[in-house]
Each structure stands twice: as structure tokens, then as C-alpha cells.
Design a protein around this motif. Structure first.
Motif, mmCIF file in Angstrom:
data_model
loop_
_atom_site.group_PDB
_atom_site.id
_atom_site.type_symbol
_atom_site.label_atom_id
_atom_site.label_comp_id
_atom_site.label_asym_id
_atom_site.label_seq_id
_atom_site.Cartn_x
_atom_site.Cartn_y
_atom_site.Cartn_z
ATOM 1 N N GLY A 77 0.796 -1.222 0.000
ATOM 2 C CA GLY A 77 0.000 0.000 0.000
ATOM 3 C C GLY A 77 0.823 1.265 0.000
ATOM 4 N N ILE A 78 1.852 1.326 0.828
ATOM 5 C CA ILE A 78 2.675 2.530 0.923
ATOM 6 C C ILE A 78 3.426 2.790 -0.397
ATOM 7 N N PRO A 79 4.055 1.794 -1.045
ATOM 8 C CA PRO A 79 4.673 2.072 -2.354
ATOM 9 C C PRO A 79 3.655 2.516 -3.407
ATOM 10 N N PHE A 80 2.445 1.959 -3.346
ATOM 11 C CA PHE A 80 1.403 2.390 -4.289
ATOM 12 C C PHE A 80 1.080 3.869 -4.081
ATOM 13 N N LEU A 81 0.928 4.274 -2.817
ATOM 14 C CA LEU A 81 0.641 5.678 -2.526
ATOM 15 C C LEU A 81 1.822 6.584 -2.877
ATOM 16 N N GLN A 82 3.045 6.104 -2.696
ATOM 17 C CA GLN A 82 4.221 6.904 -3.052
ATOM 18 C C GLN A 82 4.271 7.156 -4.560
ATOM 19 N N ASN A 83 3.838 6.182 -5.342
ATOM 20 C CA ASN A 83 3.852 6.341 -6.793
ATOM 21 C C ASN A 83 2.722 7.242 -7.280
ATOM 22 N N HIS A 84 1.598 7.277 -6.588
ATOM 23 C CA HIS A 84 0.430 7.984 -7.096
ATOM 24 C C HIS A 84 0.154 9.325 -6.417
ATOM 25 N N LEU A 85 0.749 9.607 -5.274
ATOM 26 C CA LEU A 85 0.561 10.895 -4.609
ATOM 27 C C LEU A 85 1.793 11.759 -4.825
ATOM 28 N N LYS A 89 7.485 14.168 1.073
ATOM 29 C CA LYS A 89 7.801 12.758 1.341
ATOM 30 C C LYS A 89 6.891 12.153 2.424
ATOM 31 N N TRP A 90 6.406 12.925 3.363
ATOM 32 C CA TRP A 90 5.582 12.425 4.468
ATOM 33 C C TRP A 90 4.123 12.248 4.079
ATOM 34 N N LEU A 91 3.665 12.786 2.944
ATOM 35 C CA LEU A 91 2.259 12.729 2.565
ATOM 36 C C LEU A 91 1.747 11.299 2.346
ATOM 37 N N PRO A 92 2.470 10.416 1.636
ATOM 38 C CA PRO A 92 1.960 9.041 1.499
ATOM 39 C C PRO A 92 1.821 8.316 2.845
ATOM 40 N N PHE A 93 2.699 8.600 3.776
ATOM 41 C CA PHE A 93 2.605 7.939 5.084
ATOM 42 C C PHE A 93 1.424 8.455 5.884
ATOM 43 N N THR A 95 -1.347 9.777 4.716
ATOM 44 C CA THR A 95 -2.602 9.283 4.117
ATOM 45 C C THR A 95 -2.684 7.763 4.161
ATOM 46 N N GLY A 96 -1.560 7.084 4.207
ATOM 47 C CA GLY A 96 -1.582 5.618 4.166
ATOM 48 C C GLY A 96 -1.788 4.942 5.503
ATOM 49 N N ILE A 97 -1.415 5.595 6.606
ATOM 50 C CA ILE A 97 -1.524 4.973 7.934
ATOM 51 C C ILE A 97 -2.977 4.660 8.308
ATOM 52 N N PRO A 98 -3.951 5.570 8.125
ATOM 53 C CA PRO A 98 -5.339 5.183 8.439
ATOM 54 C C PRO A 98 -5.844 4.020 7.584
ATOM 55 N N LEU A 99 -5.477 4.028 6.316
ATOM 56 C CA LEU A 99 -5.875 2.908 5.448
ATOM 57 C C LEU A 99 -5.213 1.605 5.888
ATOM 58 N N LEU A 100 -3.954 1.708 6.280
ATOM 59 C CA LEU A 100 -3.226 0.538 6.772
ATOM 60 C C LEU A 100 -3.867 -0.013 8.043
ATOM 61 N N LEU A 101 -4.255 0.864 8.956
ATOM 62 C CA LEU A 101 -4.904 0.422 10.191
ATOM 63 C C LEU A 101 -6.261 -0.221 9.916
#
Length: 158
Positions: A77-85, A89-93, A95-101
Motif C-alpha cells: 500500500g505505501i509504495p502504491f501511494l508513493q507512486n500515485h501521490l 515525502k511524508w504525505l503518502p505515510f 494518508t496511508g496509515i489510516p488505510l493501513l490500520l
């Protein structure tokens, strides 16, 4: 608490059901009825796994599901968000942490549900297969013993 003689007396008197054994001298802190993996379910007329085994597999399943969900979500998930957002540098993390949880929580809920069901299926299947094979073996043994006994009776009659 008591000694082995007290336990044997309780077995003879039939008072063991109301006073289960907790004798440290016997080496087992639980009564013999609690050691089984299966309990009869009188409502449905079938066998179910004991509540201790169900709870243990539910806890293990939810932990295992959460761990797998977190690792899979973080690795994909995090690499996917890094490629698309695009952005810092902190933005994918962030936005990704709530989805990850949420994904990890859903995996934990599924694991906590699925593992006890799988345990129920595997334990009852094992007991069914085991009892069927024991029944077949005992029938075969009985037939052989009857054939042997009838042969010895015929020899004695002669």
C-alpha cells in the motif's frame, strides 16, 4: 486439596462432578472432562470445539491476521501511494496509515473468525475419520476373533 485417596473416594462416591479435582498431587489442575477438544452441542445435535480452544484460536487468528494485514498493507500500500501521490515525502505515510490500520483491523477480524471455524472443521473431521477407522478395525478384529473362536469350538467338538 487432597491426596490420591481422597480423589479415588470421590470417584467411587460419584461426587466428582460437583467437586472437580484441583489436587496438585495428581499432576493435572483440570478435571478429565475439560481436557477434551470437543463438546456435544445439544441445541444443534452436533459436536463443537471447547470454548477454551475456540477462544485461543480466535486470539491467535486475530493476531496473525493483523500481523499479516499490516505487513502486506505496508509492503504494497505505501509504495502504491508513493507512486500515485505527488507532494512532500511524508504525505503518502500520513494518508496511508489510516488505510493501513483499517486493512489490518479487517484482517484481524477475518483471522479471528476464520481460524476457529477452520479449527472446528479440522478437529471434527479428524475425530470423525478416527472413529470411523476404529469402528472398521474393531469390526474386522471381531470377525477374525469370531472365526478363530468358532474354529476352536469345532475342534473341541470332534
Amino acid at each position: 486439596m487432597g491426596t490420591r485417596e481422597v480423589y479415588e473416594e470421590k470417584l467411587r462416591s460419584g461426587n466428582l462432578h460437583h467437586d472437580p479435582t484441583m489436587n496438585p498431587g495428581l499432576g493435572c489442575p483440570r478435571c478429565p472432562r475439560c481436557l477434551s477438544l470437543l463438546d456435544p452441542n445439544s441445541e444443534k445435535g452436533e459436536w463443537t470445539i471447547t470454548s477454551v480452544l475456540h477462544d485461543a484460536t480466535a486470539v491467535a487468528g486475530s493476531g496473525f491476521g493483523a500481523m499479516l494485514g499490516a505487513v502486506y498493507g505496508f509492503n504494497t500500500g505505501i509504495p502504491f501511494l508513493q507512486n500515485h501521490l505527488k507532494g512532500p515525502k511524508w504525505l503518502p505515510f500520513v494518508t496511508g496509515i489510516p488505510l493501513l490500520l483499517m486493512f489490518s483491523g479487517a484482517s484481524a477480524a477475518f483471522g479471528g473468525f476464520a481460524l476457529p471455524k477452520f479449527t472446528q472443521l479440522s478437529v471434527t473431521s479428524y475425530y470423525a475419520a478416527s472413529s470411523a477407522s476404529h469402528y472398521g478395525i474393531s469390526l474386522l478384529t471381531r470377525k477374525i476373533e469370531e472365526g478363530h473362536n468358532s474354529g476352536t469350538w469345532q475342534e473341541k467338538l470332534r
